[in-house]
Design a protein around this motif. Structure first.
Motif, short mmCIF file in Angstrom:
data_model
loop_
_atom_site.label_atom_id
_atom_site.label_comp_id
_atom_site.label_asym_id
_atom_site.label_seq_id
_atom_site.Cartn_x
_atom_site.Cartn_y
_atom_site.Cartn_z
N ASP A 646 0.80 -1.23 0.00
CA ASP A 646 0.00 0.00 0.00
C ASP A 646 0.83 1.27 0.00
O ASP A 646 0.27 2.38 -0.01
N ALA A 647 2.13 1.17 0.07
CA ALA A 647 2.96 2.37 0.12
C ALA A 647 2.79 3.19 -1.16
O ALA A 647 2.59 2.64 -2.25
N MET A 648 2.85 4.52 -1.00
CA MET A 648 2.73 5.41 -2.15
C MET A 648 4.10 5.61 -2.78
O MET A 648 5.13 5.51 -2.10
N PRO A 649 4.16 5.89 -4.09
CA PRO A 649 5.47 6.14 -4.73
C PRO A 649 6.21 7.28 -4.05
O PRO A 649 5.62 8.30 -3.68
N SER A 650 7.51 7.09 -3.88
CA SER A 650 8.32 8.11 -3.20
C SER A 650 9.01 9.05 -4.19
O SER A 650 9.44 10.15 -3.80
N VAL A 651 9.12 8.66 -5.46
CA VAL A 651 9.81 9.49 -6.44
C VAL A 651 9.39 9.05 -7.84
O VAL A 651 9.06 7.87 -8.06
N VAL A 652 9.38 9.99 -8.76
CA VAL A 652 9.19 9.68 -10.18
C VAL A 652 10.43 10.17 -10.91
O VAL A 652 10.77 11.36 -10.85
N TYR A 653 11.13 9.24 -11.58
CA TYR A 653 12.27 9.61 -12.41
C TYR A 653 11.76 10.04 -13.79
O TYR A 653 10.93 9.35 -14.38
N VAL A 654 12.28 11.16 -14.27
CA VAL A 654 11.81 11.71 -15.55
C VAL A 654 13.00 11.94 -16.47
O VAL A 654 14.00 12.57 -16.07
N ARG A 655 12.88 11.43 -17.69
CA ARG A 655 13.90 11.67 -18.72
C ARG A 655 13.23 12.38 -19.89
O ARG A 655 12.20 11.93 -20.40
N LEU A 656 13.83 13.48 -20.33
CA LEU A 656 13.23 14.30 -21.37
C LEU A 656 13.62 13.82 -22.76
O LEU A 656 14.71 13.31 -22.97
N ASP A 657 12.69 14.03 -23.70
CA ASP A 657 12.97 13.82 -25.12
C ASP A 657 13.54 15.12 -25.66
O ASP A 657 12.93 16.19 -25.53
N GLY A 658 14.70 15.06 -26.28
CA GLY A 658 15.40 16.27 -26.70
C GLY A 658 14.58 17.17 -27.61
O GLY A 658 14.72 18.40 -27.58
N ASP A 659 13.68 16.61 -28.44
CA ASP A 659 12.93 17.42 -29.39
C ASP A 659 11.82 18.24 -28.73
O ASP A 659 11.38 19.24 -29.29
N ALA A 660 11.35 17.79 -27.59
CA ALA A 660 10.23 18.50 -26.95
C ALA A 660 10.53 18.77 -25.48
O ALA A 660 9.62 18.79 -24.66
N ALA A 661 11.80 18.97 -25.16
CA ALA A 661 12.19 19.08 -23.76
C ALA A 661 11.58 20.30 -23.09
O ALA A 661 11.07 20.22 -21.96
N GLY A 662 11.59 21.46 -23.76
CA GLY A 662 11.10 22.69 -23.15
C GLY A 662 9.64 22.59 -22.75
O GLY A 662 9.25 22.91 -21.63
N ALA A 663 8.81 22.13 -23.69
CA ALA A 663 7.38 22.02 -23.41
C ALA A 663 7.11 20.98 -22.33
O ALA A 663 6.23 21.16 -21.47
N ALA A 664 7.87 19.89 -22.35
CA ALA A 664 7.66 18.83 -21.37
C ALA A 664 8.01 19.31 -19.96
O ALA A 664 7.29 19.00 -19.00
N VAL A 665 9.08 20.07 -19.82
CA VAL A 665 9.46 20.58 -18.50
C VAL A 665 8.39 21.52 -17.97
O VAL A 665 8.00 21.46 -16.79
N GLY A 666 7.87 22.40 -18.83
CA GLY A 666 6.82 23.31 -18.40
C GLY A 666 5.58 22.57 -17.94
O GLY A 666 4.99 22.90 -16.91
N ALA A 667 5.17 21.57 -18.72
CA ALA A 667 3.98 20.79 -18.35
C ALA A 667 4.22 20.01 -17.05
O ALA A 667 3.34 19.92 -16.19
N LEU A 668 5.43 19.47 -16.89
CA LEU A 668 5.77 18.72 -15.68
C LEU A 668 5.70 19.62 -14.44
O LEU A 668 5.14 19.23 -13.41
N GLN A 669 6.25 20.80 -14.54
CA GLN A 669 6.23 21.72 -13.41
C GLN A 669 4.81 22.17 -13.08
O GLN A 669 4.44 22.30 -11.90
N THR A 670 4.00 22.36 -14.09
CA THR A 670 2.61 22.75 -13.85
C THR A 670 1.84 21.66 -13.13
O THR A 670 1.11 21.91 -12.16
N VAL A 671 1.99 20.43 -13.61
CA VAL A 671 1.29 19.29 -12.99
C VAL A 671 1.73 19.12 -11.54
O VAL A 671 0.90 18.92 -10.64
N ALA A 672 3.01 19.19 -11.28
CA ALA A 672 3.52 19.02 -9.92
C ALA A 672 3.07 20.15 -9.01
O ALA A 672 2.70 19.93 -7.85
#
Length: 820
Positions: A646-672
């Motif tokens: 039942d333990a909740m995840p303690s961390v999510v590892y994220v690796r960016l795709d070079g072609d869409a890294a900027g947009a992905a980082v922005g979306a990731l920060q917004t979601v978090a």
């Protein structure tokens, strides 16, 4: 008659016995303190039921795995409390279901609700409120989904957000209850609680017949009275913390007791050695060897009784203070304490008897030698000790060294995983240090040979040659303090460095990690799903957990541990390039609810089936789909999130795709940010985690070594004072031959430094063996790991030991006169 003479000797020579009495009292106080704290931790503490204080009978699933061993059925505590099976609930009509699950107010409003409530933030169905009991102080109970009752002060009718394991919920506060200690509750309707947490944690009944029927069912336990605390929300964590503390205190107590016994024995041996001429005078006036030996033993017994009694009193004062410090440092539950009751008597009795026994045993050999002193020795101007080491001490020292080296070799070559066991490491270190302590009279001569030049060097060498026992007594505390410090601190720092390297390797391919907000137990399922839906990145959520299994076979004979034990594991939602795991065979892409990945230490092959138990004790058979190289992070099992409990995840590892890294980082920060969670660069996070783990380990080392080092420092001072005070005739002779007080102080300083050098040299040999064995074990288990030693701290400890020895040795010379 013997007792009368012993009492007279103690009365007329009390100054000479003061150092021995002080060393004994302080040593017994250390043993008594550790025994009392250990007894309190082993007894499970003294916590009363909180959340179930008004529940007559609490029915839970058995929190232990029952397994068969050679002696019958034994219990293995489970990492997670199992749910009550649905089949059992059907057989107990009328029992009220209790559900406890993660639920926490988010945003600024969380600070307006609460008050003195402490403990985990948990959600329940409203029916559970009566178990504490919680009674409404305002508003009304929840009557529909989306309505909650909170503890503390709140504005009724205000919409708020509650964070659960599945994600955030928009709810409205409709009532409040007074806060209580033990938890921070949020009450939902029973129906919504069942939807949020389908499993039933406990059943409550006030019907004795229902309780008896439940007790007769297999796999259940019925809790009443003080035992109801075992069903409190934090009881499993408290029990785990106390179990860890007990294991840790076992090691700390063993080290402290060893140090105390070694220093006490040296002090008593030195005390007898300094009285050779006095004992010879007794032989001159007609005392028989047996009478002299009996008198020495009687003196030791009298000092032992007095010192042990004083030490027990000091231990009774210090034990509650130590328990308070342990709780304050987070090494135990906050309520942990030492209460002096009739139950404390066994621990104090053990400390008292240990002190008396050490005092008497310490002088057995010395007493026998005292009885063999010839009357003519009373005519000597200086007492000359026997030049050879006794056979018992010689064989004992060699035996300890051989046993320590053999154990170290076996661990390094055959059982490298045992290097993480604190008890095994402590046993090896103590065996090697004990061997050096016993052989100290033989070692001081060769190790101080570099100081043989000049007049001062000649005097130092002559004094050590004629008094090896006295020199050894001065060396022993310094040898212990430096040997333990280098070995244990070096081993700890090396193990931490290996774990840090493993953490860096695991996050080496990730660009960012998503971490839960401070004060929350983990990341929600909704957040993980939203991250997975972002384009331009790969993500893997990791849950830290434990699985129970039989210990892996270590030989071709497939010897197996008789009982399952927990092993560190991680659960992942899916394999992705963001998480780096060293796969040798197979693929993590094949990981699902029926499969597992293991490292090579399990000696399994692809396609093999392993029998394990989930954290709640559910048995599972999993097929091996990947073989991993051993990791320095200590994780040897990888399963899916569904098998991680039942333990909740303690961390999510994220690796960016070079072609869409900027947009992905922005979306990731917004979601978090919307979930109040954090996005951190992977490199900075792994360094921060390493620093946090090192800080936590430092607190443990303070407890493990702090008491031993402090007592050893006192032992250095007391033995140095006793040694110098017992050489007054010799020093008076130097004054009569023209030596100044400053010259005598310089000689004593040089001699103290020479003995400190001998202690450091012996400690270096011991530490070299321990750290070398650790290096071999790590190399065999997980590859090359550099040895890390905290040289600055070790230098400070060594310098402080040398300074204490110098000051204590020269202090008696300040008021010294030649006529002495």
């Amino acid at each position: 008659m013997t007792l009368t003479v012993a009492l007279s000797t103690l009365r007329t020579r009390w100054v000479a016995f003061a150092g021995t009495l002080a060393a004994l009292a302080l040593g017994v106080s250390v043993i008594a303190t550790m025994a009392l704290v250990l007894a309190a931790a082993g007894g499970g503490g003294h916590q009363s039921p909180e959340r179930f204080a008004a529940a007559p009978f609490v029915i839970q699933a058995d929190p232990a795995l029952r397994a068969h061993d050679a002696d019958g059925i034994d219990a293995v505590p489970l990492p997670q409390q199992p749910d009550v099976p649905a089949s059992v609930i059907a057989q107990l009509p009328g029992a009220i279901a209790d559900r406890s699950f993660y639920a926490q107010l988010v945003g600024g409003y969380a600070q307006l609700v609460g008050g003195p409530a402490t403990g985990p933030t948990l959600g329940h169905g409203w029916s559970s409120a009566a178990f504490a009991p919680y009674r409404l102080s305002s508003g009304h109970p929840p009557m529909a989904d989306g309505q909650i009752v909170v503890a503390g002060r709140a504005v009724l009718g205000r919409p708020v957000t509650v964070l659960t394991a599945g994600g955030p919920l928009a709810v409205t506060i409709v009532g409040t209850v007074p806060p209580r200690t033990g938890e921070q509750p949020i009450f939902f309707t029973d129906a919504e609680a069942a939807r949020l947490s389908p499993g039933v944690d406990a059943l409550v009944t006030d019907d004795p017949a229902t309780a008896r029927r439940a007790a007769a069912l297999p796999g259940l336990q019925v809790l009443t009275g003080a035992a109801r605390h075992q069903a409190d929300p934090d009881a499993v964590q408290d029990e785990a913390e106390l179990a860890g503390l007990t294991t840790f205190l076992d090691v700390a107590a063993a080290i402290s007791a060893f140090v105390a016994i070694a220093v006490i024995a040296s002090a008593f041996g030195l005390s007898v050695a300094q009285r050779r001429r006095d004992l010879a005078l007794l032989r001159t006036i007609g005392a028989t060897p047996r009478q002299v030996a009996r008198m020495v033993r009687a003196e030791a017994a009298l000092v032992g009784v007095a010192g042990s009694a004083l030490g027990c009193l000091l231990g009774a004062v210090w034990a509650p203070l130590l328990a308070r410090w342990i709780a304050g440092q987070g090494l135990s539950p906050a309520w942990f304490s030492v209460q002096l009751t009739a139950g404390s008597a066994p621990a104090l009795a053990i400390a008292f008897l240990a002190g008396v026994a050490v005092a008497v045993v310490s002088v057995l050999v010395a007493a026998r030698r005292a009885g063999l002193i010839r009357p003519t020795e009373a005519l000597r101007e200086a007492a000359v000790e026997p030049s050879r080491i006794g056979p018992a001490r010689l064989f004992g020292g060699l035996g300890c060294l051989v046993a320590g080296i053999a154990t170290l070799a076996a661990v390094a070559v055959l059982f490298p995983s045992a290097t993480s066991d604190a008890k095994t490491e402590a046993m090896i270190v103590l065996l090697l240090v004990a061997g050096a302590v016993l052989l100290a009279p033989f070692l001081v001569g060769p190790l101080t040979r570099p100081f043989g030049g000049g007049t001062a060097g000649m005097l130092i060498r002559a004094d050590i040659r004629t008094g090896p026992g006295r020199a050894a007594a001065a060396v022993v505390p310094a040898l212990i303090i430096v040997g333990l410090s280098v070995s244990i601190l070096g081993s700890s720092d090396t193990a931490n460095a290996a774990a840090d390297a493993g953490l860096h390797e695991q996050a080496s391919a990730a660009d960012y990690v998503v971490l839960p907000a401070a004060g929350t137990p983990g990341l929600t399922t909704a957040l993980v799903d939203r991250i997975d839906a972002i384009g331009g990145l790969d993500a893997t959520a990791v849950t830290q957990t434990s699985l129970l299994a039989h210990e892996p076979a270590i030989t071709r004979f497939h010897f197996e541990a008789p009982m399952p034990i927990p092993f560190a594991a991680i659960g992942i939602d899916r394999a992705s390039p963001a998480l780096t795991l060293p796969v040798r065979e197979g693929s993590l892409a094949d990981l699902d609810a029926r499969t597992i990945a293991v490292d090579t230490s399990w000696h399994e092959h692809l396609g093999a089936t392993m029998s394990l138990w989930r954290p709640d004790g559910t048995p599972v058979s999993l097929r091996v789909v990947a073989i991993l190289a051993p990791s320095r992070s200590g994780v040897s099992l990888v399963v899916t999130a569904g098998n991680a409990g039942d333990a909740m995840p303690s961390v999510v590892y994220v690796r960016l795709d070079g072609d869409a890294a900027g947009a992905a980082v922005g979306a990731l920060q917004t979601v978090a940010r919307q979930a109040d969670d954090r996005v951190v660069p992977a490199s900075r996070w792994s360094a921060a985690v390493a620093d946090q783990q090192n800080e936590q380990n430092q607190v443990g080392l303070e407890l493990l070594l702090g008491i031993a080092i402090a007592y050893s420092a006192i032992g250095i001072a007391s033995t140095s004072l006793m040694s110098t005070s017992g050489r007054r005739p010799e020093l008076a002779l130097l004054r009569l031959t023209g030596a100044t007080r400053r010259q005598i102080a310089w000689i004593l300083t040089a001699e103290s430094l020479a003995l400190t050098f001998a202690a450091v040299a012996a400690s270096a040999a011991i530490s070299g063996l321990v750290l070398g064995g650790l290096w071999v074990a790590f190399a065999r288990a997980a590859g090359f790991t550099p040895i890390v030693v905290p040289w600055l701290l070790i230098g400070a400890i060594t310098g402080a030991s040398a300074l204490i020895g110098v000051v204590a040795s020269t202090l008696p010379v300040l008021g010294f006169r030649a006529s002495s």
